[in-house]
Design a protein around this motif. Structure first.
Motif, PDB file in Angstrom:
ATOM      1  N   ASP A  87      32.104 110.214  45.344  1.00  0.00           N
ATOM      2  CA  ASP A  87      32.766 109.206  47.037  1.00  0.00           C
ATOM      3  C   ASP A  87      32.154 108.586  47.308  1.00  0.00           C
ATOM      4  O   ASP A  87      30.323 109.583  47.333  1.00  0.00           O
ATOM      5  CB  ASP A  87      33.472 109.955  47.486  1.00  0.00           C
ATOM      6  CG  ASP A  87      34.824 110.926  47.529  1.00  0.00           C
ATOM      7  OD1 ASP A  87      34.958 110.933  45.717  1.00  0.00           O
ATOM      8  OD2 ASP A  87      34.805 112.352  47.230  1.00  0.00           O
ATOM      9  N   MET A 117      31.061 100.864  46.473  1.00  0.00           N
ATOM     10  CA  MET A 117      32.634 100.179  46.511  1.00  0.00           C
ATOM     11  C   MET A 117      32.153  99.296  48.046  1.00  0.00           C
ATOM     12  O   MET A 117      33.197  98.521  47.726  1.00  0.00           O
ATOM     13  CB  MET A 117      33.203 101.463  47.273  1.00  0.00           C
ATOM     14  CG  MET A 117      33.538 102.775  46.396  1.00  0.00           C
ATOM     15  SD  MET A 117      34.120 103.868  47.341  1.00  0.00           S
ATOM     16  CE  MET A 117      35.860 103.430  47.683  1.00  0.00           C
ATOM     17  N   LYS A 163      41.253  94.140  48.056  1.00  0.00           N
ATOM     18  CA  LYS A 163      39.586  93.644  47.385  1.00  0.00           C
ATOM     19  C   LYS A 163      38.341  92.345  47.251  1.00  0.00           C
ATOM     20  O   LYS A 163      37.478  93.254  46.946  1.00  0.00           O
ATOM     21  CB  LYS A 163      40.302  93.445  45.378  1.00  0.00           C
ATOM     22  CG  LYS A 163      41.203  94.334  44.980  1.00  0.00           C
ATOM     23  CD  LYS A 163      40.553  95.832  44.552  1.00  0.00           C
ATOM     24  CE  LYS A 163      39.996  95.202  42.856  1.00  0.00           C
ATOM     25  NZ  LYS A 163      39.495  96.587  42.364  1.00  0.00           N
ATOM     26  N   ASN A 167      35.716  98.047  46.350  1.00  0.00           N
ATOM     27  CA  ASN A 167      36.167  97.897  44.963  1.00  0.00           C
ATOM     28  C   ASN A 167      37.101  99.343  44.899  1.00  0.00           C
ATOM     29  O   ASN A 167      37.231  99.885  44.644  1.00  0.00           O
ATOM     30  CB  ASN A 167      34.675  97.967  44.437  1.00  0.00           C
ATOM     31  CG  ASN A 167      35.116  97.786  43.095  1.00  0.00           C
ATOM     32  OD1 ASN A 167      35.887  97.351  42.233  1.00  0.00           O
ATOM     33  ND2 ASN A 167      33.903  98.416  42.610  1.00  0.00           N
ATOM     34  N   ALA A 168      38.071  98.945  46.091  1.00  0.00           N
ATOM     35  CA  ALA A 168      39.171  99.710  45.380  1.00  0.00           C
ATOM     36  C   ALA A 168      40.351  99.297  45.465  1.00  0.00           C
ATOM     37  O   ALA A 168      40.209  98.696  46.634  1.00  0.00           O
ATOM     38  CB  ALA A 168      38.875 100.850  46.036  1.00  0.00           C
ATOM     39  N   VAL A 171      41.735 103.841  49.365  1.00  0.00           N
ATOM     40  CA  VAL A 171      40.654 104.618  49.457  1.00  0.00           C
ATOM     41  C   VAL A 171      41.695 105.747  50.407  1.00  0.00           C
ATOM     42  O   VAL A 171      42.600 105.675  51.331  1.00  0.00           O
ATOM     43  CB  VAL A 171      40.182 103.791  50.208  1.00  0.00           C
ATOM     44  CG1 VAL A 171      39.322 103.243  48.910  1.00  0.00           C
ATOM     45  CG2 VAL A 171      40.390 102.845  51.126  1.00  0.00           C
ATOM     46  N   ASP A 188      37.829 106.775  46.113  1.00  0.00           N
ATOM     47  CA  ASP A 188      38.896 105.640  45.593  1.00  0.00           C
ATOM     48  C   ASP A 188      40.072 107.009  45.138  1.00  0.00           C
ATOM     49  O   ASP A 188      39.705 107.206  43.962  1.00  0.00           O
ATOM     50  CB  ASP A 188      37.474 105.497  44.610  1.00  0.00           C
ATOM     51  CG  ASP A 188      38.762 104.074  43.241  1.00  0.00           C
ATOM     52  OD1 ASP A 188      40.168 103.920  44.426  1.00  0.00           O
ATOM     53  OD2 ASP A 188      38.350 103.207  42.907  1.00  0.00           O
ATOM     54  N   SER A 190      43.036 104.995  43.871  1.00  0.00           N
ATOM     55  CA  SER A 190      43.945 103.951  42.593  1.00  0.00           C
ATOM     56  C   SER A 190      44.594 104.717  41.843  1.00  0.00           C
ATOM     57  O   SER A 190      45.617 104.825  41.872  1.00  0.00           O
ATOM     58  CB  SER A 190      43.256 103.431  42.570  1.00  0.00           C
ATOM     59  OG  SER A 190      41.943 102.083  44.188  1.00  0.00           O
TER      60      SER A 190
END
Length: 434
Positions: A87, A117, A163, A167-168, A171, A188, A190
């Protein structure tokens, strides 16, 4: 306790005062006899206090060094655990103005996952500020972080991420207040959300046809009906049933039956509007909820479905033709019935139409039997034995009104059947000779 005294200002202030008095007396500035006589003692006391303070200070410093030495492996382990976490983890401190008001939050430390991230290297994250450097993301998070620090409450939420910023896709965000800042965790989720959406879709969708199943139709149709009633719009519920589906399965196999269900689903989806709700209720039963439609629109939709069905049968995609029976009910905006009651209405109308079709098919294929030509009715004569005739005559004479007898003979008699009196108990089981 004594070790902590050595760190107090009062202790060293007392030592400084004693030393100053000793110096002043020794220099002759203070010529009072009492101070001059006490000068050696003051010097000895100052020396004693200084030695004691130094010893206490040494012990306190040594204790703190030992504590820091013991704390260093723990801090290293915590740092390693933070860096190894899957994480994103961040430590933030508050940035305050001259009045003590919080103006921003600055990232003091972040692990590798957290930096990734944010599309950055770990060395590029330290020193970033939310409102100044993280644009829309920072401006959106700043009010939540401000409340968390002010009211000492944690922030926990699941949200869709852009995005461009993170980068997810989804969250799980958690921020916990610290001494003068926040400890933030970004997870993340997703893949978890995609799995939840897949399971939700599977629970609401028919696997074979791709249409909504009964559960999905009930939920979505009830919501659409409430929306239509709020805007004073009518709707139509169609109930569609395949004819002789069991015979198709038994004759051609279940694979052909599945293909037939898929073709009917495609036909319905292709025929109705995009805003209409189409579902497979189960087996060979389908339904359509058409919004903003009336009886004329329902008949037009039914005609389109029948035309498409004729075109499907003409292409001979299946070894046998498909037949559909459609029942529909109009739902006015003032109708309080729920979707279950509306389906029951449409189902009743569907089976009523099926019965009418069955009667029409029987009447159209079976020729009615021609009625026989009427002939004048004749009353047959039956020969009666003499003893029976005598009994009958005796019974006739005993009636209140006399009965006329046409003729009698000593050995035989003929009587009209219509003129015979009612049978007496004694006559039951008597048959006439051939």
């Amino acid at each position: 306790m004594f070790d902590r005294i050595a760190l107090r200002t009062a202790f060293w202030g007392t030592l400084a005062l004693l030393s100053a008095l000793t110096i002043l007396v020794s220099a002759g500035v203070l010529t009072l006899p009492s101070f001059i006589a006490a000068a050696p003692y003051l010097s000895a006391l100052s020396l004693l206090v200084a030695v004691t303070g130094w010893r206490l200070l040494h012990r306190e410093l040594l204790r703190r060094m030992q504590h820091e030495t013991a704390l260093e492996p723990r801090m290293r382990r915590l740092h390693d655990a933070m860096q190894a976490s899957m994480d994103g983890m961040f430590l933030l401190r508050t940035v305050r103005d001259s009045g003590g008001e919080i103006r921003d939050f600055e990232i003091t430390e972040a692990n590798t996952r957290g930096a990734a991230m944010l599309y950055r290297h770990p060395t590029q994250v330290a020193g970033l500020r939310l409102r100044r450097d993280l644009e829309d993301l920072g401006r959106a998070l700043f009010p939540q972080y401000l409340d968390a620090v002010t009211y000492r409450t944690a922030v926990t939420e699941e949200s869709r991420a852009h995005k461009r910023h993170v980068n997810a896709s989804w969250v799980r965000h958690q921020a916990t207040p610290t001494t003068d800042g926040l400890a933030v965790t970004l997870q993340d989720i997703s893949r978890q959300k995609r799995e939840e959406l897949r399971l939700r879709k599977a629970s609401l969708t028919d696997d074979l046809t791709g249409l909504l199943n009964r559960r999905g139709f009930m939920a979505l149709a009830e919501q659409q009906l409430r929306l239509a009633r709020r805007h004073a719009k009518d709707a139509v519920v169609l109930y569609v049933d395949m004819n002789a589906f069991k015979e198709l399965n038994d004759t051609c196999g279940h694979a052909v039956g599945d293909r037939a269900l898929v073709e009917v689903a495609r036909l319905l989806r292709r025929t109705v509007r995009d805003c209409d709700v189409v579902a497979r209720l189960g087996g060979d039963e389908f339904t359509v909820l058409a919004l903003d439609a009336d009886g004329h629109g329902a008949r037009a939709m039914q005609q389109r479905i029948e035309d498409q069905l004729a075109s499907l049968n003409a292409r001979r995609l299946l070894p046998a033709s498909i037949g559909l029976t459609i029942g529909y009910t109009r739902v006015r905006s003032t109708d309080p019935a729920n979707i279950g009651e509306l389906l029951a209405r449409a189902d009743q109308l569907l089976y009523a139409r099926k019965r009418r079709r069955a009667h029409a098919a029987v009447a159209g294929t079976t020729k009615p039997a021609r009625a026989p030509r009427r002939t004048p009715r004749t009353i047959p004569t039956v020969p009666i034995p003499a003893e029976v005739a005598a009994v009958a005559m005796a019974a006739a004479r005993s009636l209140p009104s006399p009965v006329a007898v046409a003729a009698s003979a000593p050995t035989s008699a003929t009587l009209a059947v219509g003129a015979l009196p009612p049978a007496m108990p004694m006559e039951r089981g008597v048959t006439s000779p051939a």
